[in-house]
Design an enzyme around this catalytic site. Structure first.
Site, short mmCIF file in Angstrom:
data_model
loop_
_atom_site.label_atom_id
_atom_site.label_comp_id
_atom_site.label_asym_id
_atom_site.label_seq_id
_atom_site.Cartn_x
_atom_site.Cartn_y
_atom_site.Cartn_z
N ARG A 16 72.24 -35.57 78.20
CA ARG A 16 73.29 -36.14 79.03
C ARG A 16 72.89 -36.08 80.49
O ARG A 16 71.91 -35.44 80.85
CB ARG A 16 74.62 -35.43 78.77
CG ARG A 16 74.48 -33.92 78.49
CD ARG A 16 75.54 -33.13 79.10
NE ARG A 16 75.75 -33.52 80.48
CZ ARG A 16 74.97 -33.17 81.47
NH1 ARG A 16 73.90 -32.45 81.30
NH2 ARG A 16 75.24 -33.56 82.70
N GLY A 17 73.66 -36.76 81.33
CA GLY A 17 73.31 -36.87 82.74
C GLY A 17 72.53 -38.17 82.93
O GLY A 17 71.68 -38.52 82.11
N ARG A 35 75.96 -44.97 75.66
CA ARG A 35 76.90 -44.53 76.69
C ARG A 35 76.91 -45.60 77.78
O ARG A 35 75.88 -45.92 78.37
CB ARG A 35 76.49 -43.16 77.25
CG ARG A 35 76.67 -42.06 76.21
CD ARG A 35 76.74 -40.70 76.82
NE ARG A 35 77.99 -40.46 77.52
CZ ARG A 35 78.14 -39.48 78.41
NH1 ARG A 35 77.12 -38.69 78.69
NH2 ARG A 35 79.30 -39.28 78.99
N GLN A 76 79.97 -28.88 81.62
CA GLN A 76 78.56 -29.00 82.01
C GLN A 76 78.22 -28.08 83.19
O GLN A 76 77.13 -27.52 83.28
CB GLN A 76 78.22 -30.44 82.42
CG GLN A 76 78.34 -31.45 81.30
CD GLN A 76 79.67 -32.17 81.34
OE1 GLN A 76 80.70 -31.55 81.59
NE2 GLN A 76 79.67 -33.46 81.09
N ASP A 98 76.43 -41.38 88.48
CA ASP A 98 76.09 -42.16 87.29
C ASP A 98 75.86 -43.62 87.64
O ASP A 98 75.13 -44.32 86.95
CB ASP A 98 77.18 -42.01 86.24
CG ASP A 98 77.12 -40.61 85.65
OD1 ASP A 98 77.82 -39.72 86.18
OD2 ASP A 98 76.33 -40.38 84.73
N ASN A 114 81.11 -41.21 89.10
CA ASN A 114 80.52 -39.94 88.67
C ASN A 114 81.52 -39.20 87.79
O ASN A 114 82.66 -39.63 87.59
CB ASN A 114 80.13 -39.10 89.90
CG ASN A 114 79.20 -37.96 89.55
OD1 ASN A 114 78.20 -38.15 88.88
ND2 ASN A 114 79.53 -36.75 89.98
N LYS A 115 81.08 -38.07 87.29
CA LYS A 115 81.87 -37.28 86.34
C LYS A 115 83.32 -37.10 86.78
O LYS A 115 83.60 -36.86 87.95
CB LYS A 115 81.19 -35.91 86.20
CG LYS A 115 81.86 -34.92 85.29
CD LYS A 115 82.17 -35.44 83.90
CE LYS A 115 80.95 -35.98 83.19
NZ LYS A 115 81.28 -36.63 81.90
C1 RUB Z 1 77.02 -36.25 83.95
C2 RUB Z 1 77.44 -36.57 85.32
C3 RUB Z 1 76.50 -36.16 86.38
C4 RUB Z 1 75.63 -37.34 86.74
C5 RUB Z 1 74.51 -36.87 87.59
O1 RUB Z 1 77.86 -36.83 82.98
O2 RUB Z 1 78.41 -37.20 85.60
O3 RUB Z 1 77.18 -35.73 87.51
O4 RUB Z 1 75.13 -37.91 85.56
O5 RUB Z 1 73.37 -37.61 87.36
P1 RUB Z 1 77.63 -36.57 81.42
P2 RUB Z 1 71.88 -37.02 87.48
O6 RUB Z 1 77.45 -35.10 81.24
O7 RUB Z 1 78.88 -37.10 80.80
O8 RUB Z 1 76.42 -37.37 81.02
O9 RUB Z 1 71.76 -35.98 86.43
O10 RUB Z 1 71.05 -38.18 87.18
O11 RUB Z 1 71.72 -36.53 88.87
#
Ligand code: RUB
Length: 314
Positions: free
Chosen positions: A22-23, A60, A165, A206, A216-217
């Site tokens: 994720r991320g 996603r 997270q 995101d 973003n989250k």
């Molecule tokens: C993760 C989320 C993070 C961003 C950061 O969401 O929102 O803040 O993805 O991105 P999820 P990066 O856990 O639902 O995937 O990691 O690319 O900096």
């Protein structure tokens, strides 16, 4: 950390869906290596490779890196000569990873200039480590670079309900990097800002719209509102890969809603009555006027965002 062995694209797609991977940065790279895996499993069957890209893209919908990297690779697969296809494809996948890691290090340096000795920085969720980068993702790249420069900093990491997270991953990485930090719940940031205990907010992203709106989250917007109210600078750490120039305004995007059961359950345990209905929009939108700067590999972009972000278009 648990190790998940993935030998087929269908397993990888499932791992992204259930958030084992994720991320935004990490799932973008997973898309690249998923297509490579399919190429290896099918001995370079281009149709199958393209199909695997489409399957991965559907996992996603919010983070744009996955869409962009997969679309770029599909175009590459379509145009690549037959001779040496596998080698060329592998080189391309490695180049994408290398470029993203280089961006991550560079934006870390650019963002670290905003961090002052003595700052306490709030971050949200997990701005996630790309494998082997050693920096810990884009928000953490900024934070860690400032720390390695010798600045005495402290980090408040939000637990990020419902998926946790921030508690599970960011706190773990901060500990691994030796960066002083404190875990807080998501509802504490406003009061801590009012107490003068937070000097900067740095979050990942995101997707960034062409006008600078940040997707973003879930919970990011709430921190931005509190930051604006308390005069605390709010930054997002991102890269040009994450800017979606086809999206004019953040609110035009339909973000992912995940199952309500992820809210009513914690570690597999039901924490509400059986009849409680729950809602889980996984992301939110922070309007550009609440953002003090967008940290990228090309520098810290300031308002007016439409004009200044457009310079990063490639
Ligand atoms: C993760 C989320 C993070 C961003 C950061 O969401 O929102 O803040 O993805 O991105 P999820 P990066 O856990 O639902 O995937 O990691 O690319 O900096």
């Amino acid at each position: 950390a648990p190790v998940v062995e993935l030998r087929k694209v269908s397993q990888l797609a499932e791992a992204i869906k259930v958030m084992s991977i994720r991320g935004s940065g990490a799932i973008g790279i997973a898309g690249v290596y998923g297509m490579l895996l399919e190429a290896m499993n099918t001995r370079g069957d281009r149709g199958a490779v393209i199909q695997s890209g489409l399957e991965l893209k559907a996992t996603r919908p919010t983070a744009v890196n996955l869409m962009k990297t997969v679309d770029g690779l599909i175009a590459f697969v379509k145009n690549c000569p037959d001779s040496g296809f596998m080698e060329l494809f592998e080189d391309r996948a490695c180049d994408i990873l290398e470029e993203q890691l280089a961006f991550e290090r560079q934006l870390g340096k650019n963002g670290a200039e905003l961090i002052e000795d003595g700052d306490t920085i709030l971050t949200h969720c997990h701005s996630g480590a790309l494998a082997g980068s050693g920096f810990g993702g884009r928000a953490l790249s900024v934070i860690r670079t400032a720390f390695l420069q010798g600045k005495k900093i402290h980090v408040f990491t939000c637990e990020t309900r419902p998926y946790l997270q921030g508690a599970r991953i960011t706190a773990y990485e901060l500990e691994k990097f030796g960066i002083p930090h404190t875990l807080i719940t998501d509802d504490m940031s406003g009061y801590l800002m009012k107490l003068g205990r937070i000097q900067k907010v740095v979050v990942g992203s995101d997707r960034v719209a062409a006008n600078g709106d940040l997707i973003n989250k879930i919970g990011t917007y709430m921190h931005a509102v509190a930051a604006k109210e308390n005069g605390v600078p709010f930054y997002t750490a991102t890269s040009s890969h994450t800017i979606d120039f086809t999206l004019q305004h953040g609110m035009d995007l339909e973000v992912e809603f995940r199952p309500g059961s992820e809210v009513t359950h914690l570690n597999g345990q039901l924490i509400t009555s059986e009849n409680t209905e729950a809602l889980y929009p996984a992301f939110d939108v922070t309007p550009n006027e609440m953002i003090s700067g967008i940290i990228t590999e090309a520098g810290v972009i300031r308002a007016p965002y439409i004009e200044n972000l457009a310079k990063l278009k490639r």
